[in-house]
Design an enzyme around this catalytic site. Structure first.
Site, PDB file in Angstrom:
ATOM      1  N   TYR A 202       0.851  -1.202   0.000  1.00  0.00           N
ATOM      2  CA  TYR A 202       0.000   0.000   0.000  1.00  0.00           C
ATOM      3  C   TYR A 202       0.879   1.242   0.000  1.00  0.00           C
ATOM      4  O   TYR A 202       0.629   2.204  -0.724  1.00  0.00           O
ATOM      5  CB  TYR A 202      -0.911   0.000   1.237  1.00  0.00           C
ATOM      6  CG  TYR A 202      -1.910   1.135   1.231  1.00  0.00           C
ATOM      7  CD1 TYR A 202      -3.145   0.985   0.605  1.00  0.00           C
ATOM      8  CD2 TYR A 202      -1.605   2.370   1.804  1.00  0.00           C
ATOM      9  CE1 TYR A 202      -4.059   2.023   0.566  1.00  0.00           C
ATOM     10  CE2 TYR A 202      -2.509   3.416   1.761  1.00  0.00           C
ATOM     11  CZ  TYR A 202      -3.739   3.240   1.146  1.00  0.00           C
ATOM     12  OH  TYR A 202      -4.635   4.268   1.105  1.00  0.00           O
TER      13      TYR A 202
ATOM     14  N   PHE B 276      -8.720  19.773 -24.813  1.00  0.00           N
ATOM     15  CA  PHE B 276      -9.002  18.352 -24.898  1.00  0.00           C
ATOM     16  C   PHE B 276     -10.292  18.150 -24.099  1.00  0.00           C
ATOM     17  O   PHE B 276     -10.514  18.845 -23.108  1.00  0.00           O
ATOM     18  CB  PHE B 276      -7.859  17.490 -24.356  1.00  0.00           C
ATOM     19  CG  PHE B 276      -8.159  16.030 -24.526  1.00  0.00           C
ATOM     20  CD1 PHE B 276      -8.139  15.448 -25.780  1.00  0.00           C
ATOM     21  CD2 PHE B 276      -8.522  15.241 -23.446  1.00  0.00           C
ATOM     22  CE1 PHE B 276      -8.485  14.113 -25.961  1.00  0.00           C
ATOM     23  CE2 PHE B 276      -8.867  13.908 -23.619  1.00  0.00           C
ATOM     24  CZ  PHE B 276      -8.836  13.338 -24.878  1.00  0.00           C
ATOM     25  N   THR B 277     -11.151  17.230 -24.532  1.00  0.00           N
ATOM     26  CA  THR B 277     -12.487  17.081 -23.933  1.00  0.00           C
ATOM     27  C   THR B 277     -12.455  17.047 -22.399  1.00  0.00           C
ATOM     28  O   THR B 277     -13.145  17.831 -21.747  1.00  0.00           O
ATOM     29  CB  THR B 277     -13.161  15.785 -24.435  1.00  0.00           C
ATOM     30  OG1 THR B 277     -12.241  14.706 -24.281  1.00  0.00           O
ATOM     31  CG2 THR B 277     -13.569  15.899 -25.893  1.00  0.00           C
TER      32      THR B 277
ATOM     33  N   ASP C 133       0.462  19.408 -21.039  1.00  0.00           N
ATOM     34  CA  ASP C 133      -0.233  18.119 -21.116  1.00  0.00           C
ATOM     35  C   ASP C 133       0.645  17.232 -21.986  1.00  0.00           C
ATOM     36  O   ASP C 133       0.702  17.398 -23.205  1.00  0.00           O
ATOM     37  CB  ASP C 133      -1.636  18.298 -21.724  1.00  0.00           C
ATOM     38  CG  ASP C 133      -2.391  16.968 -21.844  1.00  0.00           C
ATOM     39  OD1 ASP C 133      -1.749  15.899 -21.762  1.00  0.00           O
ATOM     40  OD2 ASP C 133      -3.625  16.994 -22.034  1.00  0.00           O
TER      41      ASP C 133
ATOM     42  N   LYS D  43      -1.589   6.662 -22.911  1.00  0.00           N
ATOM     43  CA  LYS D  43      -1.070   7.042 -24.226  1.00  0.00           C
ATOM     44  C   LYS D  43       0.463   7.006 -24.222  1.00  0.00           C
ATOM     45  O   LYS D  43       1.086   6.434 -25.086  1.00  0.00           O
ATOM     46  CB  LYS D  43      -1.490   8.461 -24.613  1.00  0.00           C
ATOM     47  CG  LYS D  43      -2.848   8.911 -24.128  1.00  0.00           C
ATOM     48  CD  LYS D  43      -3.958   8.610 -25.109  1.00  0.00           C
ATOM     49  CE  LYS D  43      -5.328   8.904 -24.532  1.00  0.00           C
ATOM     50  NZ  LYS D  43      -5.652  10.313 -24.413  1.00  0.00           N
TER      51      LYS D  43
ATOM     52  N   ARG E 294     -14.990  13.004 -33.721  1.00  0.00           N
ATOM     53  CA  ARG E 294     -14.368  14.152 -33.063  1.00  0.00           C
ATOM     54  C   ARG E 294     -14.910  15.409 -33.748  1.00  0.00           C
ATOM     55  O   ARG E 294     -14.294  15.987 -34.612  1.00  0.00           O
ATOM     56  CB  ARG E 294     -12.845  14.086 -33.151  1.00  0.00           C
ATOM     57  CG  ARG E 294     -12.216  12.949 -32.379  1.00  0.00           C
ATOM     58  CD  ARG E 294     -11.996  13.179 -30.884  1.00  0.00           C
ATOM     59  NE  ARG E 294     -13.137  13.058 -30.011  1.00  0.00           N
ATOM     60  CZ  ARG E 294     -13.022  12.817 -28.694  1.00  0.00           C
ATOM     61  NH1 ARG E 294     -11.855  12.637 -28.122  1.00  0.00           N
ATOM     62  NH2 ARG E 294     -14.086  12.771 -27.935  1.00  0.00           N
TER      63      ARG E 294
ATOM     64  N   PHE F  83     -20.690  12.608 -25.447  1.00  0.00           N
ATOM     65  CA  PHE F  83     -20.268  11.708 -26.528  1.00  0.00           C
ATOM     66  C   PHE F  83     -19.996  10.290 -26.040  1.00  0.00           C
ATOM     67  O   PHE F  83     -20.085   9.349 -26.803  1.00  0.00           O
ATOM     68  CB  PHE F  83     -19.041  12.259 -27.255  1.00  0.00           C
ATOM     69  CG  PHE F  83     -17.837  12.479 -26.356  1.00  0.00           C
ATOM     70  CD1 PHE F  83     -17.663  13.677 -25.691  1.00  0.00           C
ATOM     71  CD2 PHE F  83     -16.888  11.485 -26.194  1.00  0.00           C
ATOM     72  CE1 PHE F  83     -16.559  13.879 -24.867  1.00  0.00           C
ATOM     73  CE2 PHE F  83     -15.780  11.683 -25.376  1.00  0.00           C
ATOM     74  CZ  PHE F  83     -15.623  12.885 -24.707  1.00  0.00           C
TER      75      PHE F  83
END
Ligand SMILES: *Cc1c(COP(=O)(O)O)cnc(C)c1O
Length: 482
Positions: free
Chosen positions: A80, A132-133, A223, A266, A389, A455
């Site tokens: 943990y 970005f969404t 980002d 990613k 998109r 979406f």
């Protein structure tokens, strides 16, 4: 990186890996695909993989893992607190991203939540190259607003501009002067700008943004979810770095930001995410939110096996022969579609090929979601699952009005080392058919619209019986072929 030439003179992207673990795919008949679309509310997010042939929905968590990543997952130190797996991840972040402190999170949007909770207030404005969404949803959720500051050429579909993700420096300074630096908690720069077609920014542009951030005393947040690919394209396209290497370019980029966050889904072919910084002050400002929202500071909501896979995956992003695989397949697909006159975003970027639904479906008004319709139509005739998109992915404004997207794109993600070249050729072939029969594509309308990030789970229905007509034409042309 050395180019591999073919005797034939053809430009073929060669796979520099071999396949050792495989997964069976399902190519079901078109009748079943039509049923599946109806069950999924014509929303490709809601399809079951039992009905999907080539899954080009996203690059998120779908990149192939390496043998070394899988091996590392077996040595995970499952504790943990104080896990040695976390020590290895921290070291990987220091080595690869060049940042001293790491706060682990369960995925990229969790980092966005924590950064927004810490810094965004009602009345805050966050300038960015493009939204970005999930980044936008978290900022607006905390009462903030965003300003998108790309140059006009970023919206040109057929372009040869190498850095369409660049931030408009003049506009940035105007926005700061207009809103006041005190209302701007940070400037957000997104590597390989996702929603405009995976388009990179240049290091020179990032330096210019840094200079403005310094001038007004505003934090610069990067980002870095698609950082590796942005770095790869800098090596390819920015003169100053043509003889450089991935490590130097990545360190230069992260070195210009006060904080870098990323989705490891990613960046490193794994799961999870992180926030990293050299500033002890920023680290302290965010630290307490990790146990509150994510988990203890040495796992951050991730399984410890994911932590190990992420550490190894981070080192692998430095390998150009690995990182080039997806961009070179994308370029192959983009060039092939372009040669047939199909409008695609150029130059080829990262993440996937992006077909311009505004042109392909010029007969469908934006209020009937041309990109969503194109995604549904491609799935119907091929079993290839892409992602809308466009305006479906947009959110309504604060008064509940529909806001139309700058671009209407069908994104076909090409995750790293997942597809073979014949599969890419199948996509090309079916898209050619669809383009020749594009007048058969009709519009969509919402029948179920969730209030946030609609979406993902939204349900749509076709306007008229165009899917049935398209199926009939497909059967006429392909007989009983799948
Ligand atoms: C995917 C992505 C995110 C969100 O990451 P998740 O791991 O999916 O939550 C944030 N920013 C960019 C640029 C992305 O591509």
């Amino acid at each position: 990186m050395q180019e591999i030439k073919f005797y034939s003179g053809e430009n073929i992207p060669l796979e520099l890996h071999k396949v050792r673990v495989v997964q069976k795919l399902h190519l079901v008949p078109i009748e079943r695909r039509l049923e599946a679309l109806k069950e999924a509310g014509f929303n490709t997010f809601r399809l079951s993989t039992m009905d999907v042939f080539l899954d080009m929905l996203t690059d998120s968590g779908t990149n192939a893992m390496s043998d070394n990543q899988i091996a590392a997952m077996m040595q995970a130190d499952d504790a943990y607190a104080g896990s040695q797996s976390f020590v290895r991840l921290e070291k990987a972040v220091q080595d690869v991203l060049g940042k001293k402190y790491l706060l682990p999170v369960h995925q990229g949007r969790a980092a966005e939540n924590i950064i927004s909770v810490a810094y965004v207030r009602k009345g805050s404005l966050v300038p960015m190259n493009y939204h970005f969404t999930t980044a936008m949803a978290h900022i607006t959720d905390k009462g903030g607003q965003i300003a998108e500051l790309l140059y006009d050429e970023a919206y040109v579909i057929n372009s040869d501009h190498p850095f369409k993700g660049n931030m408009n420096i003049e506009k940035l300074e105007e926005v700061i002067n207009y809103h006041g630096a005190k209302n701007i908690p940070f400037i957000r720069m997104e590597a390989s700008t996702n929603l405009i077609g995976g388009q990179p920014f240049s290091i020179q542009n990032l330096r210019d943004v840094r200079a403005i951030a310094d001038k007004y005393g505003i934090r610069l947040i990067l980002d870095g979810s698609l950082l590796g690919e942005n770095a790869f394209l800098v090596l390819q396209r920015e003169e100053e770095f043509k003889d450089s290497d991935m490590e130097t370019v990545i360190h230069t980029m992260t070195g210009l930001a006060d904080l870098c966050y990323f989705s490891a889904r990613k960046l490193s072919s794994s799961r999870g995410g992180g926030i990293c910084t050299d500033s002890l002050e920023i680290f302290r400002e965010l630290e307490a939110f990790i146990p509150l929202y994510e988990g203890f500071l040495t796992y951050g909501g991730m399984s410890i096996r994911e932590v190990e896979a992420m550490a190894v995956g981070l080192y692998e992003t430095l390998d150009e022969s690995m990182i080039c695989q997806s961009p070179s397949f994308i370029k192959y697909l983009v060039d092939a579609l372009d040669a047939k006159g199909i409008p695609v975003i150029k130059p080829a970027g990262v993440l996937g090929a992006h077909v311009d639904a505004m042109q392909v479906c010029a007969h469908i008004p934006q209020s009937q979601y041309p990109a969503g319709a194109l995604a549904a139509a491609l799935f119907l005739i091929s079993g290839v699952r892409g992602m809308e998109r466009g305006s479906v992915s947009n959110q309504r404004d604060e008064y509940g009005n529909e806001t139309y997207s700058d671009m209407e794109l069908l994104r076909l993600a090409v995750p790293r080392r997942v597809f073979t070249l014949s599969q890419i050729k199948y996509v090309e072939d079916r898209l050619n058919w669809l383009y020749d029969n594009r007048e058969l594509i009709g519009g969509l309308k919402f029948v179920y619209e969730p209030p946030v990030l609609r979406f993902f789970m939204g349900g749509l229905a076709p306007i008229g019986d165009w899917p049935e007509k398209m199926m009939a034409k497909f059967k006429e042309d392909f007989g009983d072929s799948l």
